[in-house]
Design an enzyme around this catalytic site. Sequence first.
Site, PDB file in Angstrom:
ATOM      1  CB  SER A   1       2.789   8.167  -3.725  1.00 22.48           C
ATOM      2  OG  SER A   1       3.919   7.942  -2.913  1.00 22.48           O
TER       3      SER A   1
ATOM      4  CG  HIS B   1       5.222  11.065 -10.045  1.00 13.90           C
ATOM      5  ND1 HIS B   1       5.568  11.846  -8.966  1.00 13.90           N
ATOM      6  CD2 HIS B   1       5.041   9.812  -9.561  1.00 13.90           C
ATOM      7  CE1 HIS B   1       5.609  11.095  -7.873  1.00 13.90           C
ATOM      8  NE2 HIS B   1       5.289   9.855  -8.207  1.00 13.90           N
TER       9      HIS B   1
ATOM     10  NE  ARG C   1       9.742   4.147  -2.517  1.00 11.12           N
ATOM     11  CZ  ARG C   1       9.885   4.724  -1.333  1.00 11.12           C
ATOM     12  NH1 ARG C   1       9.586   4.070  -0.236  1.00 11.12           N
ATOM     13  NH2 ARG C   1      10.324   5.940  -1.243  1.00 11.12           N
TER      14      ARG C   1
ATOM     15  CB  CYS D   1     -18.605  -1.631   3.128  1.00 11.94           C
ATOM     16  SG  CYS D   1     -17.456  -0.329   3.581  1.00 11.94           S
TER      17      CYS D   1
ATOM     18  CB  CYS E   1     -17.046   3.130   6.589  1.00 12.20           C
ATOM     19  SG  CYS E   1     -17.069   2.466   8.255  1.00 12.20           S
TER      20      CYS E   1
END
Lengths: 478, 421
Positions: free
Chosen positions: A49, A53, A314, A403, A405
Amino acid sequence: MIGSRYDAVIIGGGAVGSAIARELSRYELSVCLLEKEEDVCSGTSKANSAIAHAGFDAKPGTKKAEFNVKGNAMMDTLASELEFEFKRNGSVVLCFADEDMPKLAELYQKGIQNGVEGLEIVSGDTLRQREPNISDEVVAALVAPTGGIVCPFGMTIALAENAADNGVEFRFNTAVTDIRKHDDGYTVVTNCGEIETKTVINAAGVYSDVIHNMVSEKKLHITPRKGDYCLLDKEAGDHVSYTVFQLPGKYGKGILVSPTVHGNLLLGPTAVDVEDKDNTATTAAELADVVKKSAVSVKNIPYRLTITSFSGVRAHEDGDDFVIGEAADAPGFFDAAGIESPGLTSAPAIGVYLAECVAEKLGAEKKANFNPKRRGFVKLAEKSFEERAALIKENPLYGVIVCRCMNISEGEIVDAIKRTLGATSLDGVKRRVHQGMGRCQAGFCTSKTMEILSRDTGIPLEKICKNSAGSEMLSHKM
Amino acid sequence: MKQYDIVIIGGGPAGLAAAISAKNAGVSDIMILERDESLGGILNQCIHNGFGLHTFKEELTGPEYAARFIAKAQEMEIPYKLGAMVLSVSPEKVITYMNKQEGLVQISAKAIILAMGCRERPRGALNIPGFRPAGIYSAGTAQRLMNIEGYSVGKEVVILGSGDIGLIMARRMTLEGANVKVVAELMPYSGGLKRNIVQCLNDFNIPLKLSHTVVGIDGEKRITGVTIAEVDANRQPIPGTEIHYDCDTLLLSCGLIPENELTREIGVEMNRVTSGPNVDDKLQTGVEGVFACGNVLHVHDLVDHVSSEAALAGENAAAYVLAKAETESAHKVTLKAENGVRYTVPQTIDVANMRDSVTVRFRVADIYHNRSIAVYYGDKKVMSRKKRVLAPGEMEQVLLKKDSFKDYPDITEITIRTEEA
């Protein structure tokens, strides 16, 4: 036997292994890191992700809680020393029903116990003022301003490069097949021969149980837990500014919606236990689940702007906590096992802790000449007109866009290949300078990047791989 | 800052045709900015024949077709820059580009012609589940690797999507010795030209499975197989219909997307269906002096149509620069696409100042048999043309003559629709 006898061998070149390597490189020790793939950041560290955290989620008193909060606090210094992308955008946890309010309060309390600073609970309306796309169903939210987003490739690669610059030896395409214990150390058996070492540090991710169980009778068992993600185009990157979590409740395990440091919007992950440690195949059902559940948190997500989907595994250990420290029945063998979320955030703190353990064990002194700095990548697309013009003048290859983009120049790709621990594969280039990460997903720049890789590494074009051996891009010269 | 009369972004077939016609119309101060190392655009890798039947009345290969336009532009001494990547275009028509020789440069233009072409829809945008190994290419990427670099991408091939590049590559790889096992198409019809289905699939006994999609990709390093399944009317896979194919290559030909990043930056109004800008009968976008043509405007299936459309954009840009346009007060009419017609280009016509005629191009939404294409001025049907077959893969057009509007001085809307014949 290859090479001399090392003071420490680290198994695994993910975020955790690289962090340990960097911290160990502060000491007068000979250190070698073994990675079974062709590059660092090739397992769990590359597909997650990408969150720093805050630390309210882990159960107080656990290693997860301790290392999460410590790791989070290290991020600012680390990101500036090593020049990788990190941003404290803040996290929110959404509560969708009044009856779930006690759970939100519980989360707040856990955060306080874990030492997370700045937490507040706000009403749904207050949150929607700050973040207009939050669902109308949200009644309240926990806001954690210390939550952040980080480039997981950028961080891992930076840690590894800095470790290498400070003397750690990296061996790629080197898989550990066995470890033999002696009176004064270990023989690490690999597909490339045997390596003698005084200590071993196990940072093998989803394989950390296998490595641990080679030397210890106190067995570990890791369940690979797969998570699918969808990544949306930069056009959708500012759809939310916070990382948006869901309170585990009637919607089951949460799916997050988050901006990334690269400016995209990330949705996911699912959580499905799988048999195979290398099962990173997305499934239609899980991708549909990502879409369905993300829509619960955030309104009007432009799903048609999805540019890619991916999956990561994970390392969930049966004990439900990180396993960190010297194995009880194997002196000199240190574990960093079962490192699942919040592993990326915790990695820097795990590195510090385990390096101290190893240094103490070996009675090692700190180096006088440790260099904590590492030069980041030149991000041409983010420079001002004048800076960019000056860079091109200095190096005309910065004036050649490969590249389209992401506006990545040939100069940036050459740097990715030629610097310390330079890229040897297409994925290696992509993770370093983000070539091919844009909306065309390397449709236009694949062949040009392959040419540059071949030219600057000496690898023949037909041997250029997407990642490790076996992933050759071409079949034959016509 | 250097100012040009006309700056053309893109030196492919659209940009070249626009430049040539602008120069013919009397504007010499032109600059073509091409990001690649040669002019000609995507035609350079299209080494098959079938180009130019309309324009030159003969069958040329892509590079031959491009060469004629390049030769013409060079003969007319139209300036161009290669390796010049445009980074931004402002609404004030300031263009920032960079290249190796000059570094970062800003120029301005009285008129801009957008001719950046399109890109292929990547695997990620299709959300195909499975592993992400090597060996999955968009058809155009594979075409470049084979035809420009001289390397084959694989030997056992499955193709998803029946767009023209996919069909062409099915034949190309077969001729190179590969075994093309199947072409799967999600829709109940092909997105490609009929002639390509016949010449590239049927002639080589390559099966085309309509209403099928890829539901699984195997292989962690290099692709080792795919599973395809039939889909229902909602394009959802039907359980039990899965077929597995061993393969080392998956090519994707699932649609082309106009490359309008720069266009959006200028702030022109975009069209949700074409993914290109909305334009008037002069192919002028919502920002005065900014014109668009070719695949950046809407995806074409024949380069001949690109050339003629671009020539018009070039002429109109020249007229704009020479201030020859718009003498009468405008009478803007909006074109409406309905009942099976997905969109029209242009989207508006200034009836008062239009040329003698305007070609309206469009695509239909499905395969239709024995329908007619009807044109309404306001609510009055003025034209109806019966067609035996209409297909989404084949662009249609109608010609609207200036004369035909004489009897309709007050209309605000033109409708183009399909009707039961």
